[in-house]
Design a protein around this motif. Sequence first.
Motif, mmCIF file in Angstrom:
data_model
loop_
_atom_site.group_PDB
_atom_site.id
_atom_site.type_symbol
_atom_site.label_atom_id
_atom_site.label_comp_id
_atom_site.label_asym_id
_atom_site.label_seq_id
_atom_site.Cartn_x
_atom_site.Cartn_y
_atom_site.Cartn_z
ATOM 1 N N PRO A 296 0.799 -1.235 0.000
ATOM 2 C CA PRO A 296 0.000 0.000 0.000
ATOM 3 C C PRO A 296 0.827 1.279 0.000
ATOM 4 N N ARG A 297 2.120 1.181 0.321
ATOM 5 C CA ARG A 297 2.939 2.391 0.422
ATOM 6 C C ARG A 297 3.439 2.890 -0.927
ATOM 7 N N ALA A 298 3.455 2.016 -1.941
ATOM 8 C CA ALA A 298 4.169 2.327 -3.175
ATOM 9 C C ALA A 298 3.546 3.488 -3.951
ATOM 10 N N ILE A 299 2.253 3.445 -4.203
ATOM 11 C CA ILE A 299 1.623 4.482 -5.031
ATOM 12 C C ILE A 299 1.792 5.867 -4.418
ATOM 13 N N PRO A 300 1.450 6.080 -3.133
ATOM 14 C CA PRO A 300 1.671 7.412 -2.547
ATOM 15 C C PRO A 300 3.137 7.836 -2.583
ATOM 16 N N ALA A 301 4.062 6.915 -2.296
ATOM 17 C CA ALA A 301 5.479 7.279 -2.277
ATOM 18 C C ALA A 301 5.958 7.703 -3.652
ATOM 19 N N LEU A 302 5.514 7.013 -4.692
ATOM 20 C CA LEU A 302 5.939 7.350 -6.047
ATOM 21 C C LEU A 302 5.363 8.700 -6.483
ATOM 22 N N ILE A 303 4.104 8.968 -6.141
ATOM 23 C CA ILE A 303 3.530 10.269 -6.492
ATOM 24 C C ILE A 303 4.241 11.385 -5.738
ATOM 25 N N HIS A 304 4.501 11.176 -4.454
ATOM 26 C CA HIS A 304 5.227 12.183 -3.673
ATOM 27 C C HIS A 304 6.602 12.463 -4.305
ATOM 28 N N ALA A 305 7.280 11.414 -4.768
ATOM 29 C CA ALA A 305 8.600 11.594 -5.386
ATOM 30 C C ALA A 305 8.490 12.407 -6.671
ATOM 31 N N LEU A 306 7.457 12.157 -7.467
ATOM 32 C CA LEU A 306 7.269 12.915 -8.704
ATOM 33 C C LEU A 306 6.907 14.367 -8.396
ATOM 34 N N LEU A 307 6.056 14.573 -7.407
ATOM 35 C CA LEU A 307 5.706 15.943 -7.017
ATOM 36 C C LEU A 307 6.928 16.712 -6.536
ATOM 37 N N ALA A 308 7.782 16.051 -5.773
ATOM 38 C CA ALA A 308 8.957 16.715 -5.205
ATOM 39 C C ALA A 308 9.973 17.087 -6.275
ATOM 40 N N ASN A 309 9.933 16.412 -7.414
ATOM 41 C CA ASN A 309 10.956 16.639 -8.440
ATOM 42 C C ASN A 309 10.428 17.255 -9.720
ATOM 43 N N ALA A 310 9.113 17.461 -9.829
ATOM 44 C CA ALA A 310 8.555 18.005 -11.061
ATOM 45 C C ALA A 310 9.114 19.386 -11.374
ATOM 46 N N ARG A 311 9.245 20.252 -10.346
ATOM 47 C CA ARG A 311 9.796 21.582 -10.593
ATOM 48 C C ARG A 311 11.251 21.498 -11.053
ATOM 49 N N ARG A 312 12.027 20.610 -10.451
ATOM 50 C CA ARG A 312 13.426 20.435 -10.869
ATOM 51 C C ARG A 312 13.520 20.051 -12.338
ATOM 52 N N LEU A 313 12.508 19.337 -12.819
ATOM 53 C CA LEU A 313 12.498 18.880 -14.203
ATOM 54 C C LEU A 313 11.903 19.911 -15.162
ATOM 55 N N GLY A 314 11.408 21.027 -14.630
ATOM 56 C CA GLY A 314 10.895 22.092 -15.478
ATOM 57 C C GLY A 314 9.418 21.988 -15.793
ATOM 58 N N ALA A 315 8.646 21.223 -15.009
ATOM 59 C CA ALA A 315 7.235 21.013 -15.299
ATOM 60 C C ALA A 315 6.366 22.051 -14.596
ATOM 61 N N ALA A 316 5.309 22.480 -15.275
ATOM 62 C CA ALA A 316 4.334 23.375 -14.664
ATOM 63 C C ALA A 316 3.272 22.602 -13.896
ATOM 64 N N LYS A 317 3.036 21.351 -14.304
ATOM 65 C CA LYS A 317 2.053 20.488 -13.642
ATOM 66 C C LYS A 317 2.567 19.065 -13.643
ATOM 67 N N LEU A 318 2.063 18.294 -12.683
ATOM 68 C CA LEU A 318 2.143 16.838 -12.722
ATOM 69 C C LEU A 318 0.730 16.365 -13.026
ATOM 70 N N ARG A 319 0.584 15.453 -13.990
ATOM 71 C CA ARG A 319 -0.754 15.078 -14.431
ATOM 72 C C ARG A 319 -0.823 13.584 -14.725
ATOM 73 N N ILE A 320 -1.983 12.980 -14.433
ATOM 74 C CA ILE A 320 -2.280 11.614 -14.854
ATOM 75 C C ILE A 320 -3.643 11.646 -15.525
ATOM 76 N N GLN A 321 -3.727 11.149 -16.755
ATOM 77 C CA GLN A 321 -4.906 11.381 -17.588
ATOM 78 C C GLN A 321 -5.833 10.172 -17.709
ATOM 79 N N THR A 322 -5.483 9.052 -17.113
ATOM 80 C CA THR A 322 -6.395 7.912 -17.017
ATOM 81 C C THR A 322 -6.300 7.383 -15.601
ATOM 82 N N VAL A 323 -7.428 7.320 -14.907
ATOM 83 C CA VAL A 323 -7.443 6.920 -13.501
ATOM 84 C C VAL A 323 -8.543 5.882 -13.302
ATOM 85 N N SER A 324 -8.191 4.753 -12.723
ATOM 86 C CA SER A 324 -9.188 3.732 -12.399
ATOM 87 C C SER A 324 -9.659 3.922 -10.962
#
Length: 372
Positions: A281-309
């Motif tokens: 259960p820890r994996a999905i939140p941890a991976l999203i948190h990691a992407l959120l923490a690094n999106a600005r470093r990568l030059g992104a204006a948003k983090l987005r997921i376009q298909t959600v179950s």
Amino acid sequence: MSFSVRPIDANDHGAINALHRSVGWPTRSLTGWDWLAGNPARLETKAPAGWLLEAEDGEPCGLTGNFVQRFHHGGGMLHGATGFSIIVTPRARGRSVKLLTTFTKQTDLFALYTFNANPASSPLYKRHGLVAWPPETHDVKLSWRIDPFACAGGRLWREIDRHAPRLTQARSERLLNPRLHDPDRLDLPEEVTVLTDLADGSRYADFWETLKAEGRLIADRSPAMLRWRLADPDLTLRPLMLAFNRGATIGGYAMAMMSKGNPIEPPMLEIVDLVALEDEPRAIPALIHALLANARRLGAAKLRIQTVSPTLLRRMGPLADTARREGGWGHCHVKFDPETPGVETWSPTPFDGDYGICLRPVPVAAEHRRAA
């Protein structure tokens, strides 16, 4: 005026790119189209790579792509296909029915679907036997705003384009971020690492075998398939792949890629894939948190997921409540083969749709592309 539909071939790539340019969608190099036509799953089924709509004088007036994927369920293998790049020129207005009819008449596929319908095309699919699916989340896209100023700049340029399109017709790229080319070292939590080893005997290969053995209906994420995906010659920046580690094994992974929808939008970090083992259960939140923490470093204006179950939404936990709900129209539609068991266990991500092959890569200079 009569129109006919035929499978596309390698001689059509110039016409296909012209159709894409006519609606402002990203084109591919000839090498890129050849790579896509060489999709191993498509070759197994001998399905067309897509269909061209032609007027009686031979003018190409429409197109739909056909992206076939392998799926696994209960030890067996299935195939499904998503339609993409559905384009019809003004000359053939109303003739998209011919393309969609051809797409939906395919046989020996457990599902025919799109997860990327726009508001204009969304109502068409119901007429061809496709239903809005999953019922709870077929109209949900999630995004987390990273750079409010860049997002505001994108909204401003869209308004300018709406009222005075000639001011944006120069097509010069706006709102590019220099960090796209030279990102800082990633700041990752201890249990998350960059995934680079996709060998057949890698830790990721073990993760894939464990994931497959859970028995859910799941798209092929084998090392070989990911290697094929990453070999796309039109990628400008390598997608970021992260692994959630539980000791020596992998409990979940994410794939995210930088995209730029058009010249006047800011770059986005798009989550293309996000999956985890059922008992982690820890994996999905941890991976999203990691992407959120690094999106600005990568030059992104948003983090987005376009298909959600619904399953993925539940596994996100409170993080789902911090995201903006984009979309609002039914962008996910499916026609299932009624003889296929287990379709209720399918929990798709953008990977299962056409996002991995249709997102517009961020334009970068040649030297940065070679380095990537």
